[in-house]
Design an enzyme around this catalytic site. Structure first.
Site, mmCIF file in Angstrom:
data_model
loop_
_atom_site.group_PDB
_atom_site.id
_atom_site.type_symbol
_atom_site.label_atom_id
_atom_site.label_comp_id
_atom_site.label_asym_id
_atom_site.label_seq_id
_atom_site.Cartn_x
_atom_site.Cartn_y
_atom_site.Cartn_z
ATOM 1 N N SER A 1 4.619 1.743 -1.487
ATOM 2 C CA SER A 1 4.277 0.391 -1.551
ATOM 3 C C SER A 1 3.092 -0.176 -2.251
ATOM 4 O O SER A 1 3.331 -0.165 -3.324
ATOM 5 C CB SER A 1 3.679 0.375 0.269
ATOM 6 O OG SER A 1 3.420 -0.803 0.535
ATOM 7 N N HIS A 2 1.890 -0.119 -1.767
ATOM 8 C CA HIS A 2 0.777 -0.737 -2.348
ATOM 9 C C HIS A 2 0.079 0.220 -3.175
ATOM 10 O O HIS A 2 -0.857 -0.056 -4.075
ATOM 11 C CB HIS A 2 -0.249 -1.257 -1.571
ATOM 12 C CG HIS A 2 -0.976 -0.393 -0.736
ATOM 13 N ND1 HIS A 2 -0.437 0.150 0.317
ATOM 14 C CD2 HIS A 2 -2.094 0.153 -0.817
ATOM 15 C CE1 HIS A 2 -1.244 0.850 0.910
ATOM 16 N NE2 HIS A 2 -2.424 1.037 -0.048
ATOM 17 N N ASP B 1 3.310 -7.074 -2.965
ATOM 18 C CA ASP B 1 3.088 -5.650 -3.389
ATOM 19 C C ASP B 1 4.151 -4.972 -3.921
ATOM 20 O O ASP B 1 5.272 -5.372 -4.148
ATOM 21 C CB ASP B 1 2.425 -5.165 -2.144
ATOM 22 C CG ASP B 1 3.334 -4.636 -1.068
ATOM 23 O OD1 ASP B 1 4.205 -5.365 -0.891
ATOM 24 O OD2 ASP B 1 3.144 -3.624 -0.465
ATOM 25 N N ASP C 1 6.354 -3.018 -2.498
ATOM 26 C CA ASP C 1 7.536 -2.886 -1.970
ATOM 27 C C ASP C 1 7.894 -4.518 -1.249
ATOM 28 O O ASP C 1 8.980 -4.430 -0.560
ATOM 29 C CB ASP C 1 7.760 -1.846 -1.021
ATOM 30 C CG ASP C 1 6.900 -1.850 0.146
ATOM 31 O OD1 ASP C 1 5.706 -2.576 -0.063
ATOM 32 O OD2 ASP C 1 7.112 -1.342 1.160
ATOM 33 N N ASP D 1 6.502 -6.170 0.801
ATOM 34 C CA ASP D 1 6.183 -6.395 2.167
ATOM 35 C C ASP D 1 5.044 -7.167 2.683
ATOM 36 O O ASP D 1 4.686 -7.539 3.579
ATOM 37 C CB ASP D 1 6.468 -5.193 3.210
ATOM 38 C CG ASP D 1 5.630 -4.150 3.027
ATOM 39 O OD1 ASP D 1 4.956 -4.137 1.758
ATOM 40 O OD2 ASP D 1 5.817 -3.281 3.561
ATOM 41 N N ARG D 2 4.070 -7.152 1.497
ATOM 42 C CA ARG D 2 2.989 -7.750 1.790
ATOM 43 C C ARG D 2 2.777 -9.205 0.898
ATOM 44 O O ARG D 2 3.605 -9.360 0.120
ATOM 45 C CB ARG D 2 1.584 -6.802 1.099
ATOM 46 C CG ARG D 2 1.636 -5.563 1.737
ATOM 47 C CD ARG D 2 0.381 -4.847 1.252
ATOM 48 N NE ARG D 2 -0.039 -3.589 1.785
ATOM 49 C CZ ARG D 2 -1.090 -3.051 2.019
ATOM 50 N NH1 ARG D 2 -2.220 -3.546 1.423
ATOM 51 N NH2 ARG D 2 -1.034 -1.861 2.588
ATOM 52 N N LYS E 1 7.028 -5.999 7.916
ATOM 53 C CA LYS E 1 6.229 -7.056 7.406
ATOM 54 C C LYS E 1 7.144 -7.529 5.898
ATOM 55 O O LYS E 1 8.210 -7.024 5.556
ATOM 56 C CB LYS E 1 5.053 -6.960 7.181
ATOM 57 C CG LYS E 1 4.515 -5.790 6.133
ATOM 58 C CD LYS E 1 3.164 -5.642 6.006
ATOM 59 C CE LYS E 1 2.880 -4.430 5.020
ATOM 60 N NZ LYS E 1 2.660 -3.234 5.651
HETATM 61 C C1 VG1 Z 1 -2.611 0.473 5.183
HETATM 62 C C2 VG1 Z 1 -2.887 -0.721 5.897
HETATM 63 C C3 VG1 Z 1 -1.759 -1.044 6.999
HETATM 64 C C4 VG1 Z 1 -0.386 -1.069 6.537
HETATM 65 C C5 VG1 Z 1 -0.057 0.234 5.670
HETATM 66 C C6 VG1 Z 1 1.244 0.040 5.137
HETATM 67 O O1 VG1 Z 1 -2.848 1.567 5.957
HETATM 68 O O2 VG1 Z 1 -4.204 -0.898 6.388
HETATM 69 O O3 VG1 Z 1 -2.165 -2.233 7.584
HETATM 70 O O4 VG1 Z 1 0.376 -1.317 7.616
HETATM 71 O O5 VG1 Z 1 -1.254 0.252 4.642
HETATM 72 O O6 VG1 Z 1 1.210 -1.025 4.326
HETATM 73 P P1 VG1 Z 1 -3.872 2.501 5.826
HETATM 74 O O7 VG1 Z 1 -3.298 3.483 6.950
HETATM 75 O O8 VG1 Z 1 -3.927 2.920 4.452
HETATM 76 O O9 VG1 Z 1 -5.022 1.750 6.360
HETATM 77 V V1 VG1 Z 1 2.253 -0.723 2.582
HETATM 78 O O10 VG1 Z 1 2.624 -2.370 2.325
HETATM 79 O O11 VG1 Z 1 1.243 0.240 1.957
HETATM 80 O O12 VG1 Z 1 3.673 -0.090 3.412
HETATM 81 CO CO CO Z 2 4.222 -2.574 1.001
#
Ligand code: VG1
Ligand code: CO
Length: 543
Positions: A113-114, A277, A279, A281-282, A376
């Site tokens: 993801s991010h 981001d 993948d 979803d953001r 998302k």
């Molecule tokens: C983070 C965000 C959370 C989100 C998760 C996955 O998690 O705070 O809100 O759902 O990333 O998003 P954490 O545990 O690091 O706070 V993604 O777009 O990275 O799948």
């Molecule tokens: Co993501």
């Protein structure tokens, strides 16, 4: 062609976090590491025989190799069919969409993801269930338990087919269908939004930049914005997915998307800016000289839901993660619908959406979505805003200011302390927890504590309980301080501090959020002893 049974031994630490298993690429490259985890998935999801699986990822380094391995393992487990995105590419929302549309038993998403990518970056893998959403904790825990006792994995010795051409091939009994990465998703978007109105907006000279951050949203944005909606070529920037995201951090916030922010704050800026981001979803929504906070974006989408054809009948409810600001709660009250407060992570929204209790969901971390899928959805949020801009004829900043004037402004900021020593971070959380019983009723610099707890969530649908989901200190005026540790990092611990303060008076809606929140930040520093315990003077990143 034969199915091989390969002896293996467990790897420590294959426990999925907030959103799947995320580790450094180097860790994933160890022989058997990926195979063990995939075998643990197949051991935990029940009988795979005759089922359909969806497979794809965000195109980061190791994506293609992992897709090929997983195809051969899926064949060895009796799947009848795998739908794989062309080139191994599917965004997280597209996987969710394809699972639902084709009644698949589940899907595997390859993404961190991010998190940064490339050989020195991160890789990740996540299992989604038949509703299209992330596996609930019951399943992710079963997967983890399976990884710790694993002795063999099974894989076909047939080579995986080429992934770059649409079409059908076979591994053992299993049909491999290479599908277009965008088509099903784009069709769904065209049902939800008023594409004719958005097309007319672009035809009238409306200008936009969509920053794909060299991650997976690029192909979707190209096809939908520049293709179906007629936005001029060049609207999408950084739109080609690269294995290392061009060396950038594909996390759409004002710090990482600095190039887009600079453009949107320049005198000749486009009308509208957005980013997504790794993948897809953001989302980040930016107007002329105004970045919309994700919490405000959720509230504004909820307040205006009926402008979009897919939500014309209104919304059943809203759900937000606990650290997300309470701006959406105010909208829910005005609409007379419930607002649910869940732990961080999209997996907690699935039951509410399946039960018809929540239509819109959001997180402060640039995540917004609806019951059209069970993830998302970055491009969805951007299309919602385009639909709203087209329907209202107003610019972003006017929409935001009018929203604040009506509902008040929830000043909001997140301070992240990254790669902190894991023990120090845990100790700080324990120190906070130890104070919880005495905090209620205490006075701090004009604030009085109404409630202090470590958030516990009981799912209203299946009654499962999630504990220790973040320390929150809620003041009598609704202001909040929240501390939690990230579950997506791959280096030490990341402390997240979330600050929120409500301001009803429109004359006070133009304060710099860091100034508006300064007193709460000072209280948070004092209560947590963050500096003394972690040695950190300042947050790594402030959004
Ligand atoms: C983070 C965000 C959370 C989100 C998760 C996955 O998690 O705070 O809100 O759902 O990333 O998003 P954490 O545990 O690091 O706070 V993604 O777009 O990275 O799948
Ligand atoms: Co993501």
């Amino acid at each position: 062609m034969t199915i091989q049974t390969v002896a293996t031994t467990p790897f420590a630490g294959q426990r999925p976090g907030t959103s799947g298993l995320r580790k450094k690429v180097a860790e994933f490259l160890q022989p058997g590491y990926l195979e063990n985890f995939v075998q643990a998935i197949f051991n935990s999801v029940g009988d795979c025989a005759g089922q359909t699986l969806v497979l794809g990822g965000d195109g980061r380094y190791f994506n293609r190799t992992a897709v090929q391995v997983i195809l051969r393992m899926a064949a060895a487990h009796g799947y009848a069919r795998v739908l794989v995105g062309r080139g191994g590419i599917l965004s997280t929302p597209a996987v969710s969409c394809v699972i639902r549309k084709h009644a698949a038993a589940g899907g595997i998403v390859l993404s961190a993801s991010h998190n940064p990518g490339g050989p020195d970056g991160d890789f990740g893998i996540k299992y989604n269930v038949g509703n299209g959403g992330p596996a609930p904790e019951k399943i992710t825990e079963a997967i983890y338990v399976a990884t710790q006792t694993i002795a063999v994995y099974r894989i076909s010795d047939t080579a995986a087919p080429p992934l770059d051409q649409l079409g059908i091939s076979q591994i053992e009994q299993m049909r491999v269908e290479v599908i277009d990465s965008v088509d099903d998703y784009a069709a769904l978007m065209s049902e939800l939004f008023d594409f004719a109105a958005i097309k007319a907006l672009f035809a009238g000279g409306f200008t936009m930049r969509f920053d794909g951050m060299h991650a997976v949203s690029g192909p979707y944005a190209h096809a939908i914005l520049e293709g179906m909606l007629g936005a001029p070529a060049g609207t999408v920037i950084n739109g080609t997915p690269l294995e290392d995201f061009g060396g950038h951090h594909p996390d759409p916030n004002p710090v990482n998307a600095a190039e887009l922010i600079a453009l949107m704050f320049a005198p000749d800026s486009p009308d509208f800016g957005a980013a997504s981001d790794g993948d897809a979803d953001r989302n980040m929504i930016v107007g002329r000289a105004m970045a919309v906070t994700p919490s405000d974006s959720l509230a504004i989408i909820a307040a205006n839901a009926t402008v979009a054809p897919g939500y014309r009948a209104g919304i059943a409810g809203i759900a937000r993660s606990m650290p997300t600001s309470t701006a959406a709660d105010r909208v829910a009250r005005a609409l007379g619908v419930p607002c649910f407060e869940t732990p961080t992570g999209w997996k907690y929204f699935g039951n509410l959406m399946d039960a018809g209790m929540a239509t819109l969901c959001g997180e402060e971390s640039y995540g917004t979505g609806s019951n059209h899928i069970r993830e998302k959805d970055g491009v969805w949020a951007v299309l919602f805003w385009l639909n709203l801009l087209a329907a209202s004829g107003k610019p972003v900043d006017t929409i935001v200011r009018e929203h604040w004037a009506r509902f008040g402004r929830n000043y909001y900021s997140r301070h992240d302390y990254e790669a902190v020593d894991a023990h120090a971070a845990e100790d700080m959380m324990e120190h906070l927890r130890a104070q919880l019983p005495e905090l209620a009723g205490q006075q701090f610099d004009g604030f009085s504590v109404a409630l202090a707890d470590d958030f516990v969530y009981t799912d209203p649908v299946d009654h499962s309980v999630a504990t220790r989901q973040g320390v929150r200190i809620v003041m009598t005026d609704g202001s909040r301080i929240v501390f939690r540790l990230s579950g997506t990092g791959t280096e030490g611990a990341t402390i997240r501090l979330y600050l929120e303060k409500y301001e009803a008076d429109p004359a006070r809606h133009d304060i710099d959020p860091q100034v508006a929140l300064a007193e709460l930040a000072t209280i948070a520093a004092g209560v947590s002893q963050l500096k003394a315990r972690t040695g950190r003077e300042h947050p790594t990143i402030v959004t």
